[in-house]
Write an enzyme that holds these catalytic residues in place. Structure first.
Site, PDB file in Angstrom:
ATOM      1  N   ASP A 108       0.759  -1.212   0.047  1.00 12.50           N
ATOM      2  CA  ASP A 108      -0.007   0.005  -0.114  1.00 12.50           C
ATOM      3  C   ASP A 108       0.978   1.259  -0.053  1.00 12.50           C
ATOM      4  O   ASP A 108       2.049   1.011   0.165  1.00 12.50           O
ATOM      5  CB  ASP A 108      -0.980   0.045   1.403  1.00 12.50           C
TER       6      ASP A 108
ATOM      7  N   GLU B 124       0.187  -0.969   5.725  1.00  8.84           N
ATOM      8  CA  GLU B 124       1.225  -0.228   6.576  1.00  8.84           C
ATOM      9  C   GLU B 124       1.029   1.141   6.773  1.00  8.84           C
ATOM     10  O   GLU B 124       1.168   1.701   7.976  1.00  8.84           O
ATOM     11  CB  GLU B 124       2.539  -0.625   6.005  1.00  8.84           C
TER      12      GLU B 124
HETATM   13 ZN   LIG Z   1       6.994   2.509   4.023  1.00  9.13          ZN
END
Ligand SMILES: [Zn+2]
Length: 462
Positions: A92, A154
């Site tokens: 992501d 994340e």
């Molecule tokens: Zn990163």
């Protein structure tokens, strides 16, 4: 495969790395279904499944995690009894954060001044290109079992992979964990990030009156809650700007690379003439010592404010906790400190936010030695040891789930990358050298482990 052959192969693979990265950057894989179509994240995951499958990664699969993001796993089995290496990445990315501020299209890898621009070019798709290039260069010539773990949220901090790791330890268990989501101190200066600061936030509320009172009639004798809060917050720093919380040590020194003040000024966008704070070096201040930052204050905004003494005020304080300090202890100390400096018997109350422990990665052992040697060989220069001021909760989860694993942070992200900001970019020479280092590591780590076991056995006999 010898060093020179590997080096040549990685170089030849750079055109492929660039086209891979261009394809990855095209996916607007922000894990935020309110703002970005989920098909973008799904497309990115499908791309990864194909890419890793082509490289001979078995059982490559996507798993929906607790926050709805997808984790990607898989493995290339090595020889019987060989050590296992887990390669981490996240697929992501941050949102563009100001489309208009980009000098080239956000989702189109664009070359300019020798760098490649685009969201995720460095963080962390550039690091995915590293893993793919390293594995491709080795062409299956691996002395180790390789596992991969890709995180899908994340940048959101919603913890999907943290839960997944605890629930599926067999998919991630490894002797060495390479977290490719960090980078070098500067372009061309190979670095390992060995520590992360933890976190211990609190909200503090002060109350003094039942309601706001006219500052003309009451100001002077009425206890002003905002004035009380300001005086309390002011005690969190001394005249040099050092964080001063009673009971918390704030004089540790960073043993690794020194962060030059000029570079820090530029990285931190400090205005001309304004001084840096703290009596330690920059490295001491941002990697080895606690830092309290007031994140917000609830009080009347300037526009619309009236001539009144405030009955209540509230602040959120972010406390960064250096390696070696317990975050709950630090949170307690912050609360006790503020209680002790509360003026006028004002009523004070606290809310604790979740604490996060500081992280200390591997600084010795066969994986650490293999990786520092690999980085030194790939770059032809000495490896620097740096810290990181922020935290990555997953590192703590991996450490507690796999206490014997050597966990190391490295990658292609250096200060010029402007990760999380508009105009993110990556230096392709960093992709090339980090990929070479990773390939060298994967080639040599098993031998290092065998040597370490042998010397352990010898020591055991004595
Ligand atoms: Zn990163």
């Amino acid at each position: 495969m010898d060093d020179a052959t590997l080096r040549d192969r990685v170089r030849e693979l750079m055109a492929r790395a660039k086209s891979d990265l261009a394809e990855m950057v095209r996916f607007r894989s922000v894990h935020d279904p309110q703002q970005f179509p989920p098909e973008e994240c799904d497309g990115m995951v499908d791309w990864l499944l194909t890419a890793f499958r082509e490289l001979g990664v078995d059982d490559v699969a996507a798993h929906v995690t607790s926050d709805g993001s997808k984790a990607v796993t898989g493995q290339i089995p090595g020889p019987e009894g060989a050590p296992t290496v887990l390669l981490y990445f996240h697929h992501d990315v941050q949102p563009p954060l100001g489309d208009d501020e980009w000098d080239s299209p956000v989702w189109e890898l664009t070359e300019r001044d020798g760098r490649w621009f685009g969201r995720g070019a460095a963080d962390c798709k550039g690091n995915i290109a590293v893993h793919l290039t390293a594995l491709r260069a080795l062409a299956g010539d691996l002395g180790v079992t390789v596992k991969i773990i890709g995180e899908g949220s994340e940048e959101q901090g919603t913890g999907g992979l943290e839960h997944f790791a605890v629930e599926n330890p067999d998919l991630l268990r490894a002797d060495a964990i390479l977290i490719a989501d960090s980078g070098n101190f500067a372009v061309g200066r190979p670095s390992l990030t060995t520590t992360l600061r933890g976190i211990a936030n609190i909200d503090v509320s002060v109350e003094t009156l039942e309601s706001a009172m006219h500052s003309g009639m009451f100001g002077g004798a009425a206890p002003d809650a905002l004035a009380a809060l300001i005086s309390m917050l002011a005690t969190l720093r001394d005249e040099h700007g050092n964080t001063t919380i009673t009971g918390l040590e704030a004089d540790a020194e960073w043993p690794g690379v020194s962060y030059p003040p000029e570079q820090f000024r530029s990285d931190a966008t400090v205005l001309d003439g304004v001084e840096l704070v703290g009596s330690g070096s920059v490295s001491d201040m941002v990697w080895a010592r606690p830092a309290a930052t007031v994140l917000g204050i609830d009080c009347p905004p300037v526009v619309g404010s009236s001539a009144a003494v405030q009955p209540r005020a509230r602040a959120r304080i972010n406390l960064r906790v250096p390696p070696g300090m317990d975050p709950t202890y630090a949170q307690d100390a912050l609360i006790e400190h503020l209680k002790a400096v509360t003026p006028w018997n004002a009523r004070v109350s606290f809310e604790r936010e979740a604490v996060g422990s500081p992280f200390v990665g591997s600084t010795s052992g066969p994986a650490y030695e293999a990786l520092t040697d690999a980085l030194a060989t790939a770059y032809g220069s000495e490896v620097l040891i740096q810290g990181q001021g922020g935290s990555i909760p997953l590192c703590n989860v991996l450490q507690s789930t796999f206490p014997d694993a050597e966990i190391m942070l490295f990658g292609v992200e250096e200060p010029q990358c402007l990760i999380h900001a508009p105009n993110e970019s990556v230096d392709p020479t960093e992709i090339e050298r980090i990929a070479l280092a990773e390939a060298l590591f994967l080639r040599d780590y098993a031998t290092r482990t065998a040597q370490a076991q042998k010397s352990d056995a010898t020591t055991g006999e004595v």
